[in-house]
Design a protein around this motif. Structure first.
Motif, PDB file in Angstrom:
ATOM      1  N   ALA A   1       0.852  -1.321  -0.571  1.00 24.39           N
ATOM      2  CA  ALA A   1       0.388   0.390   0.283  1.00 24.39           C
ATOM      3  C   ALA A   1       0.937   1.586  -0.187  1.00 24.39           C
ATOM      4  CB  ALA A   1      -0.847  -0.087   1.582  1.00 24.39           C
TER       5      ALA A   1
ATOM      6  N   ASN B   1      -4.940  -1.103   5.305  1.00 24.07           N
ATOM      7  CA  ASN B   1      -4.860  -1.390   3.572  1.00 24.07           C
ATOM      8  C   ASN B   1      -6.016  -2.388   3.439  1.00 24.07           C
ATOM      9  OD1 ASN B   1      -3.464   1.633   3.543  1.00 24.07           O
ATOM     10  ND2 ASN B   1      -2.226   0.172   4.498  1.00 24.07           N
TER      11      ASN B   1
ATOM     12  N   ARG C   1      -0.857   5.327   3.014  1.00 24.34           N
ATOM     13  CA  ARG C   1      -0.913   4.866   1.142  1.00 24.34           C
ATOM     14  C   ARG C   1      -0.721   5.482   0.339  1.00 24.34           C
ATOM     15  NH1 ARG C   1      -6.661   3.845   1.189  1.00 24.34           N
ATOM     16  NH2 ARG C   1      -6.845   2.251   2.729  1.00 24.34           N
TER      17      ARG C   1
END
Length: 302
Positions: A152, A178, A295
């Protein structure tokens, strides 16, 4: 005069300064770009800390930054294909894009598609080319399984999508926060941490892309992945030790950048944006990067 990030010695975030510098003049083959967005990358923090001095020493005072997106404001001699006012995506190898203005070799620029936002455009060059090269290096295909560590992160989030486009099954190693994002992109999430080897052992992994370091190459070898089908963008000592690939920068070019931008414009590739900061808050941007749990990309807006 214009604002630019500078540092005069190796060190932590506190050595970063935003100072006034002369607006540079483009030379032959160069374009002056007014920067609208410029991502930050983990490698920039390592260079600033001096951890990569043996590979990429800094000359002080040093600028930083490679990714950029912006507007052409001036052309040097022998430049064709661009005009003042063009919106472009590109990269510089001169550690200079964390600034209001940057000189860029015209060969390192491609037009910005209108459907690609400034923040994504300014995040695409380094992470995108690195992911592109890493996936190509391990050559996944239909019926195969490829695992991606740091799935991520800035590079990993792009790599999992490019690997998925090959028709392979993709395992994304990432934290639980994630996992839903990975599932939404056709990737099977796998939690990192204790017991990871056991969770991966029965998956029949054919190829492995390591974007995180910290022992993932050794894990891939332990799981029986052939060294020539392991690529790392983060663990350079492991390259010599295990004979794996490290092709993260081997395809950086305007042509690859244009291809990736086209995928983004067609909604076939997402570049997640974790946070955006003004140039004057560059220290805060790197503080967030160094926490290691974002992320996608962190972007500076000059």
């Amino acid at each position: 005069m214009a604002k630019a990030v500078r540092f005069d010695e190796y060190g932590g975030r506190d050595v970063l300064r935003v100072v006034d510098v002369p607006v540079p003049e483009p030379g032959e083959g160069e374009v002056l770009v007014r920067v609208r967005a410029a991502a930050i990358n983990p490698g920039e923090a390592k260079i600033r800390e001096g951890a990569l001095h043996h590979l990429w020493p800094a000359a002080f005072p040093s600028g930083q930054g490679s990714d950029l997106a912006g507007v052409v404001t001036e052309l040097g001699s022998a430049v064709a294909g661009f005009a003042v006012g063009d919106e472009v995506i590109g990269f510089t190898d001169a550690r200079a894009s964390h600034a209001e203005y940057v000189l860029v070799d015209a060969a390192n620029l491609t037009p910005r598609p209108p459907a690609v936002s400034w923040e994504v455009a300014g995040s695409l060059a380094i992470a995108g080319a690195t992911a592109y090269a890493a996936v190509r290096a391990v050559s996944p295909g239909p019926g195969e399984t490829v695992a991606v560590s740091g799935a991520a992160g800035g590079v990993g989030s792009i790599a999992v999508q490019l690997a998925r486009r090959t028709g392979a099954e993709v395992l994304g190693i990432a934290g639980p926060g994630n996992h839903e994002w990975l599932r939404s992109h056709g990737v099977k999430p796998v939690a990192y941490g204790d017991g990871l080897a056991e969770r991966l052992r029965g998956a029949g992994i054919d190829a492995f892309v390591d974007t995180h370091g910290d022992g993932y190459v050794a894990l891939a070898v332990e799981l029986g992945v052939a060294p020539e089908r392991i690529d790392t963008v983060a663990d350079f000592p492991a390259v010599e030790r295990y004979g794996v690939r490290a092709e993260g920068s081997s395809v950086k070019s305007a042509a690859v950048l244009a291809e990736l931008a086209g995928l983004v414009a067609a909604s076939e590739l997402e570049v997640p944006i974790a946070a955006m900061y003004p140039l004057t808050e560059v220290r805060a941007a790197f503080e967030e990067l160094e926490r290691g749990h974002t992320r996608g990309k962190i972007v500076l807006f000059p």
